[in-house]
Write an enzyme that holds these catalytic residues in place. Sequence first.
Site, short mmCIF file in Angstrom:
data_model
loop_
_atom_site.label_atom_id
_atom_site.label_comp_id
_atom_site.label_asym_id
_atom_site.label_seq_id
_atom_site.Cartn_x
_atom_site.Cartn_y
_atom_site.Cartn_z
N ARG A 44 3.27 -40.45 -15.11
CA ARG A 44 3.65 -39.65 -16.28
C ARG A 44 2.45 -38.86 -16.80
NH1 ARG A 44 8.95 -38.72 -17.34
NH2 ARG A 44 8.25 -38.20 -19.43
N THR B 259 6.76 -33.74 -21.68
CA THR B 259 8.07 -33.17 -21.34
C THR B 259 8.13 -31.67 -21.62
OG1 THR B 259 9.14 -35.27 -21.86
CG2 THR B 259 10.55 -33.33 -21.85
N ARG C 168 2.83 -30.15 -15.46
CA ARG C 168 3.61 -29.29 -16.36
C ARG C 168 2.70 -28.36 -17.16
NH1 ARG C 168 7.65 -34.11 -18.36
NH2 ARG C 168 9.33 -33.74 -16.88
N HIS D 268 10.50 -34.23 -12.42
CA HIS D 268 10.99 -35.43 -13.09
C HIS D 268 10.18 -36.60 -12.54
CE1 HIS D 268 13.71 -38.68 -14.35
NE2 HIS D 268 13.49 -39.17 -13.14
P1 GDP Z 1 11.12 -36.14 -19.01
O1 GDP Z 1 11.35 -37.54 -18.53
O2 GDP Z 1 9.72 -35.87 -19.43
O3 GDP Z 1 11.67 -35.08 -18.06
O4 GDP Z 1 11.92 -35.97 -20.38
P2 GDP Z 1 13.35 -36.44 -20.85
O5 GDP Z 1 13.89 -37.56 -20.03
O6 GDP Z 1 13.29 -36.59 -22.34
O7 GDP Z 1 14.25 -35.13 -20.57
C1 GDP Z 1 14.79 -34.88 -19.32
C2 GDP Z 1 14.94 -33.39 -19.17
O8 GDP Z 1 15.88 -32.90 -20.13
C3 GDP Z 1 13.65 -32.61 -19.46
O9 GDP Z 1 12.79 -32.57 -18.36
C4 GDP Z 1 14.20 -31.25 -19.83
O10 GDP Z 1 14.56 -30.51 -18.66
C5 GDP Z 1 15.46 -31.62 -20.56
N1 GDP Z 1 15.19 -31.67 -22.00
C6 GDP Z 1 14.72 -32.71 -22.72
N2 GDP Z 1 14.59 -32.39 -24.03
C7 GDP Z 1 15.00 -31.09 -24.12
C8 GDP Z 1 15.12 -30.18 -25.21
O11 GDP Z 1 14.81 -30.48 -26.36
N3 GDP Z 1 15.58 -28.91 -24.92
C9 GDP Z 1 15.93 -28.55 -23.65
N4 GDP Z 1 16.35 -27.29 -23.43
N5 GDP Z 1 15.83 -29.38 -22.60
C10 GDP Z 1 15.38 -30.64 -22.83
#
Ligand code: GDP
Length: 143
Positions: free
Chosen positions: A89, A95, A106, A119
């Site tokens: 991570r 994220t 990222r 991811h």
């Molecule tokens: P990750 O594990 O860092 O990818 O984060 P998460 O599991 O919280 O979110 C999964 C995916 O959902 C992210 O990589 C984004 O593509 C999408 N995502 C999460 N939060 C948001 C948000 O607030 N807005 C938008 N447009 N996409 C989001």
Amino acid sequence: MRTLIIIRPYAVIRGLVGEIISRFERHGIRIAGIKVLRLSKVLAEKLYREHEGKNYYDSLIENMTSKPSVFAVLDIDVLDDAHATSLVRKIIGDTDPALADMGTIRGDFGLRIDQNIIHASDSPDAAQKEIPLFFDEKEIVEY
Ligand code: GDP
């Protein structure tokens, strides 16, 4: 300790697969399994079940299923399982690419949270659930 990364469609179409894989290899992380496939809607919904109901959910599923991704099982030789997922991570960054530190995947290559390029499982538990969605045991190599 094994964990899963998915190099998402936005990275695959931009030709960033090699660059991203090499960032993990440089840490001494081994690629134990790798494949290219276009994610089915059913699997995308399983992977992102926690996000169901969010306003970005439909476009997240559409983005993940419209073009191919590269799936990889990483084998990480650290003393504590939790360190393996936290290291990965750390390598991928926050994220939201706008908040991700420079030097992370990222932070260096991402632009928008809705166009995330990678991811990674966020805990050993998540890794254990996510790997079997995409890999049979015989597709993962110990070395
Ligand atoms: P990750 O594990 O860092 O990818 O984060 P998460 O599991 O919280 O979110 C999964 C995916 O959902 C992210 O990589 C984004 O593509 C999408 N995502 C999460 N939060 C948001 C948000 O607030 N807005 C938008 N447009 N996409 C989001």
